[in-house]
Every structure is written in C-alpha cells, then in structure tokens.
Motif scaffolding. Sequence first.
Motif, PDB file in Angstrom:
ATOM      1  N   TYR A 136      -4.882 -11.519  -9.366  1.00  0.00           N
ATOM      2  CA  TYR A 136      -5.641 -10.279  -9.219  1.00  0.00           C
ATOM      3  C   TYR A 136      -5.623  -9.503 -10.524  1.00  0.00           C
ATOM      4  O   TYR A 136      -4.658  -9.555 -11.296  1.00  0.00           O
ATOM      5  N   ASP A 137      -6.701  -8.758 -10.749  1.00  0.00           N
ATOM      6  CA  ASP A 137      -6.840  -7.910 -11.931  1.00  0.00           C
ATOM      7  C   ASP A 137      -5.701  -6.884 -11.962  1.00  0.00           C
ATOM      8  O   ASP A 137      -5.447  -6.182 -10.984  1.00  0.00           O
ATOM      9  N   SER A 138      -5.040  -6.777 -13.087  1.00  0.00           N
ATOM     10  CA  SER A 138      -3.871  -5.903 -13.206  1.00  0.00           C
ATOM     11  C   SER A 138      -4.217  -4.467 -13.575  1.00  0.00           C
ATOM     12  O   SER A 138      -3.318  -3.680 -13.896  1.00  0.00           O
ATOM     13  N   SER A 139      -5.476  -4.091 -13.502  1.00  0.00           N
ATOM     14  CA  SER A 139      -5.868  -2.754 -13.965  1.00  0.00           C
ATOM     15  C   SER A 139      -5.313  -1.630 -13.098  1.00  0.00           C
ATOM     16  O   SER A 139      -5.361  -0.461 -13.500  1.00  0.00           O
ATOM     17  N   PHE A 140      -4.762  -1.949 -11.907  1.00  0.00           N
ATOM     18  CA  PHE A 140      -4.164  -0.886 -11.098  1.00  0.00           C
ATOM     19  C   PHE A 140      -2.760  -0.526 -11.568  1.00  0.00           C
ATOM     20  O   PHE A 140      -2.125   0.384 -11.034  1.00  0.00           O
ATOM     21  N   LEU A 141      -2.255  -1.221 -12.592  1.00  0.00           N
ATOM     22  CA  LEU A 141      -0.981  -0.883 -13.199  1.00  0.00           C
ATOM     23  C   LEU A 141      -1.215  -0.166 -14.524  1.00  0.00           C
ATOM     24  O   LEU A 141      -1.992  -0.630 -15.361  1.00  0.00           O
ATOM     25  N   ASP A 142      -0.530   0.946 -14.709  1.00  0.00           N
ATOM     26  CA  ASP A 142      -0.569   1.668 -15.985  1.00  0.00           C
ATOM     27  C   ASP A 142       0.704   1.333 -16.748  1.00  0.00           C
ATOM     28  O   ASP A 142       1.803   1.746 -16.359  1.00  0.00           O
ATOM     29  N   LEU A 143       0.582   0.568 -17.819  1.00  0.00           N
ATOM     30  CA  LEU A 143       1.723   0.123 -18.600  1.00  0.00           C
ATOM     31  C   LEU A 143       2.082   1.192 -19.631  1.00  0.00           C
ATOM     32  O   LEU A 143       1.292   1.501 -20.521  1.00  0.00           O
ATOM     33  N   ILE A 144       3.287   1.735 -19.503  1.00  0.00           N
ATOM     34  CA  ILE A 144       3.749   2.810 -20.381  1.00  0.00           C
ATOM     35  C   ILE A 144       5.044   2.351 -21.040  1.00  0.00           C
ATOM     36  O   ILE A 144       6.076   2.183 -20.380  1.00  0.00           O
ATOM     37  N   ALA A 196       0.801  -1.226   0.000  1.00  0.00           N
ATOM     38  CA  ALA A 196       0.000   0.000   0.000  1.00  0.00           C
ATOM     39  C   ALA A 196       0.834   1.277   0.000  1.00  0.00           C
ATOM     40  O   ALA A 196       0.429   2.300   0.543  1.00  0.00           O
ATOM     41  N   ILE A 197       2.005   1.243  -0.625  1.00  0.00           N
ATOM     42  CA  ILE A 197       2.797   2.468  -0.724  1.00  0.00           C
ATOM     43  C   ILE A 197       2.137   3.426  -1.715  1.00  0.00           C
ATOM     44  O   ILE A 197       1.352   3.024  -2.565  1.00  0.00           O
ATOM     45  N   PRO A 198       2.430   4.729  -1.625  1.00  0.00           N
ATOM     46  CA  PRO A 198       1.781   5.702  -2.508  1.00  0.00           C
ATOM     47  C   PRO A 198       2.148   5.492  -3.972  1.00  0.00           C
ATOM     48  O   PRO A 198       3.132   4.828  -4.310  1.00  0.00           O
ATOM     49  N   ASN A 199       1.355   6.124  -4.825  1.00  0.00           N
ATOM     50  CA  ASN A 199       1.553   5.933  -6.259  1.00  0.00           C
ATOM     51  C   ASN A 199       2.662   6.807  -6.835  1.00  0.00           C
ATOM     52  O   ASN A 199       2.802   6.906  -8.053  1.00  0.00           O
ATOM     53  N   ASP A 200       3.486   7.429  -5.970  1.00  0.00           N
ATOM     54  CA  ASP A 200       4.696   8.082  -6.483  1.00  0.00           C
ATOM     55  C   ASP A 200       5.823   7.076  -6.696  1.00  0.00           C
ATOM     56  O   ASP A 200       6.943   7.468  -7.075  1.00  0.00           O
ATOM     57  N   PHE A 201       5.573   5.805  -6.474  1.00  0.00           N
ATOM     58  CA  PHE A 201       6.554   4.739  -6.686  1.00  0.00           C
ATOM     59  C   PHE A 201       7.056   4.797  -8.126  1.00  0.00           C
ATOM     60  O   PHE A 201       6.293   4.729  -9.070  1.00  0.00           O
ATOM     61  N   ASP A 202       8.383   4.910  -8.279  1.00  0.00           N
ATOM     62  CA  ASP A 202       9.015   5.042  -9.592  1.00  0.00           C
ATOM     63  C   ASP A 202       9.512   3.671 -10.037  1.00  0.00           C
ATOM     64  O   ASP A 202      10.557   3.206  -9.601  1.00  0.00           O
ATOM     65  N   TYR A 203       8.758   3.021 -10.919  1.00  0.00           N
ATOM     66  CA  TYR A 203       9.089   1.686 -11.405  1.00  0.00           C
ATOM     67  C   TYR A 203       9.333   1.775 -12.898  1.00  0.00           C
ATOM     68  O   TYR A 203       8.426   2.049 -13.677  1.00  0.00           O
ATOM     69  N   ARG A 204      10.592   1.550 -13.323  1.00  0.00           N
ATOM     70  CA  ARG A 204      10.909   1.728 -14.738  1.00  0.00           C
ATOM     71  C   ARG A 204      12.146   0.915 -15.128  1.00  0.00           C
ATOM     72  O   ARG A 204      12.995   0.584 -14.302  1.00  0.00           O
ATOM     73  N   THR A 226      -5.339   3.795  -6.316  1.00  0.00           N
ATOM     74  CA  THR A 226      -3.886   3.800  -6.453  1.00  0.00           C
ATOM     75  C   THR A 226      -3.513   3.161  -7.774  1.00  0.00           C
ATOM     76  O   THR A 226      -3.860   2.007  -8.017  1.00  0.00           O
ATOM     77  N   HIS A 227      -2.824   3.903  -8.612  1.00  0.00           N
ATOM     78  CA  HIS A 227      -2.322   3.368  -9.868  1.00  0.00           C
ATOM     79  C   HIS A 227      -0.815   3.543  -9.895  1.00  0.00           C
ATOM     80  O   HIS A 227      -0.301   4.618  -9.599  1.00  0.00           O
ATOM     81  N   TYR A 228      -0.139   2.483 -10.214  1.00  0.00           N
ATOM     82  CA  TYR A 228       1.318   2.536 -10.338  1.00  0.00           C
ATOM     83  C   TYR A 228       1.691   2.504 -11.816  1.00  0.00           C
ATOM     84  O   TYR A 228       1.131   1.727 -12.598  1.00  0.00           O
ATOM     85  N   LYS A 229       2.660   3.324 -12.189  1.00  0.00           N
ATOM     86  CA  LYS A 229       3.139   3.348 -13.555  1.00  0.00           C
ATOM     87  C   LYS A 229       4.264   2.326 -13.735  1.00  0.00           C
ATOM     88  O   LYS A 229       5.197   2.286 -12.929  1.00  0.00           O
ATOM     89  N   VAL A 230       4.165   1.533 -14.769  1.00  0.00           N
ATOM     90  CA  VAL A 230       5.201   0.563 -15.134  1.00  0.00           C
ATOM     91  C   VAL A 230       5.793   1.057 -16.446  1.00  0.00           C
ATOM     92  O   VAL A 230       5.195   0.919 -17.512  1.00  0.00           O
ATOM     93  N   ILE A 231       6.986   1.643 -16.369  1.00  0.00           N
ATOM     94  CA  ILE A 231       7.516   2.425 -17.485  1.00  0.00           C
ATOM     95  C   ILE A 231       8.695   1.693 -18.141  1.00  0.00           C
ATOM     96  O   ILE A 231       9.622   1.246 -17.459  1.00  0.00           O
ATOM     97  N   ASN A 232       8.640   1.589 -19.456  1.00  0.00           N
ATOM     98  CA  ASN A 232       9.758   1.108 -20.279  1.00  0.00           C
ATOM     99  C   ASN A 232      10.358  -0.193 -19.750  1.00  0.00           C
ATOM    100  O   ASN A 232      11.582  -0.345 -19.655  1.00  0.00           O
ATOM    101  N   SER A 233       9.505  -1.136 -19.399  1.00  0.00           N
ATOM    102  CA  SER A 233       9.960  -2.404 -18.842  1.00  0.00           C
ATOM    103  C   SER A 233       9.620  -3.554 -19.780  1.00  0.00           C
ATOM    104  O   SER A 233       8.889  -3.387 -20.758  1.00  0.00           O
ATOM    105  N   TYR A 234      10.161  -4.727 -19.461  1.00  0.00           N
ATOM    106  CA  TYR A 234       9.972  -5.912 -20.316  1.00  0.00           C
ATOM    107  C   TYR A 234       9.631  -7.094 -19.418  1.00  0.00           C
ATOM    108  O   TYR A 234      10.398  -7.438 -18.513  1.00  0.00           O
ATOM    109  N   MET A 235       8.477  -7.716 -19.676  1.00  0.00           N
ATOM    110  CA  MET A 235       8.018  -8.842 -18.879  1.00  0.00           C
ATOM    111  C   MET A 235       7.874 -10.050 -19.802  1.00  0.00           C
ATOM    112  O   MET A 235       7.046 -10.039 -20.711  1.00  0.00           O
TER     113      MET A 235
END
Length: 318
Positions: free
Chosen positions: A268-276, A190-198, A239-248
């Motif tokens: 779980y539904d992945s809609s809380f992630l914004d894939l960029i 439950a950390i805030p959505n300023d989480f920088d994931y890229r 809460t939406h987390y941005k997933v930026i320039n990543s490869y899964m």
Amino acid sequence: VNASTSSGAITILLSGGIYALGETVTFKPTNRSFSKSERLTIRAEVLPDDPEWHTGRMPTIIHTMALPEGGASSGIATETSHVTVQGLRILGVPVVETPKPGFLQRAYPIMRSGRDLDDLEVAQCLFAGDVVTNPNHVCIIASGSGAVVHHCIFYGAKISVVFWLGEGTGHAMKNCVCHGIYGSSVWTAAIPNDFDYRNNVVSNSNYVWTYQSLASATADTKGKSGREFGPSPDPSKNTHYKVINSYMGGNRKLTGTGTGERLEYADYDSSFLDLIGTKITDQPVVLERDQTKRNYLHPVAGSEAAKVGAGLFMKPTA
C-alpha cells in the motif's frame, strides 16, 4: 488479584526462571479497581536498568496451553484498566501454526479485549519467536485506549503489536526494536492519529506498518472473513500518523494493508505516514549477538541505529 476487595496498588514480582502457562492467566477483578497511580504491576524482580541485571535473569514465559484448531488462546489477559507488564521474556508456543489446510493455531502472549478499558503499559519486555519452533503470532493485541508499548524488543515474531479497533485513543509505541518480523511490526486497526510512534528501529522485516479499516476489523471481531484489501476510507485522505526519529533498515516494504491472521495483506502507498527525522535504508540493521553483553539483541553499539535509543534500557547505557 481477582478475589481482592482491597484498594491500592498490587505488584506481582517474578524472579528469574521459566514459567509455563498451561492456560490463560486472566486478570479481571470484579470487586475492586486500579488507578493511574495505584496500578496492577506484573514485573520482573530485577529490571534491565538495575546494575545487577543481565538477560539470563529475565523471567521467561513459555506457552504450553493447547491451542484450538482454527482459533487462538491468550497468554496473559489483562481485562482491567491501569496495568503494567515489565521486564519479562516472552516466547511463543511450540506448535505448527497451520497443521492442515484451513486451520491456524495461534497464541497472543498479552491480550486486552475490553473496549472500555484504559492504560495498559508494556515495558522493557523481550518477545522472541520462530516460525518453525515457537511461533509468536501477535505479541501484544489491545482494544480500548491508552495501550503504551515502550522499550521492548520483538524478535522473529509474526506481528509485534496490534492496536485494535478505532474507538481507542492515547496509544503509543516508543523505543522498540523489531527485528525479523515476518508479518508486520505494527498493525493499526483505524486508531486515531494521536498515535505516538517514535524512536523505533525496525529491521529485516516484511512490513513495517499495516493498516486495517475499522469496518474490516469490526467484521473480523464478528467472525466474518473481513477479506478487504484496501482500507475504507483511505487513510491517506483522513488519517496521518507521524513516524518520529525512527530507523527502518532492510525491510521488504514500509506499508501494507488488509486483514486476517493468515497475513492477507497487499502492498500500500505509504503517503498516510508522515516521516519526521526518520531514516529508511535498504541496509539491514546489525544486532549485537554476544549473549554476555547487556545490549544483546540491540543494534550494535556506535551504529546509526543504536543512536535512536531503542531497546530495553530506559536509562542511558555506557
């Protein structure tokens, strides 16, 4: 470090070799503090971007402490603000995690429990484990704020990083390779959505991302079961987390939720992630297996995953 009463930065240099931790190494000075520019740094003498570096020169930490039945021990506990851990190879602990029903033995190689602490940087480290020979339960777990993990490799661990409890801000996970993670490559409580994931590469793993609600995480810290399958409130609504320039590539599921060291997760539904700018594919990522090459355990050179820039090197490699 703990006895120091001076001011200024302190750097602990580790040369190549094997370091056995028979007990937790706790950094908790009581008569001094550090700052953003004058830090406590625990680092390898030779770092990956140095021309003379190779993987064999990385200081290797193994955990040899006795683990409590039904409990956990920390390897390095950084209970002060403004700390950098850099350039180390950190292995798990040679135990059977579940020697009998109802008990689980586990080690957390890098731990920060203080909720009022800030600024923990873990960079250019290689965490390796194996569920049979040396489980690496949670490579990094941090409460507080400003936990920044970048240019690391996590190989064969149960959980790569846990960003713990929701009051902290300024967290980041960047340019990391997570491969063969049999729990999840990142766990956010439950950390805030300023989480920088890229710029991360996650492959051949169970979950890419698991979410735990603050209420559930708080219950866990109080020793309660916290057996809650489904975050409350729903992260997709607030809460939406941005997933930026990543490869899964080749992972079982993108997202899950739940709690517990026994991986009590549910899909779980992945809609809380914004894939960029992020690619998701069923094809696994191929890693370099030649130990003589500088990019050992990185995505093979020239591959699409390699272009993400994840791995131990902060400077461009030839």
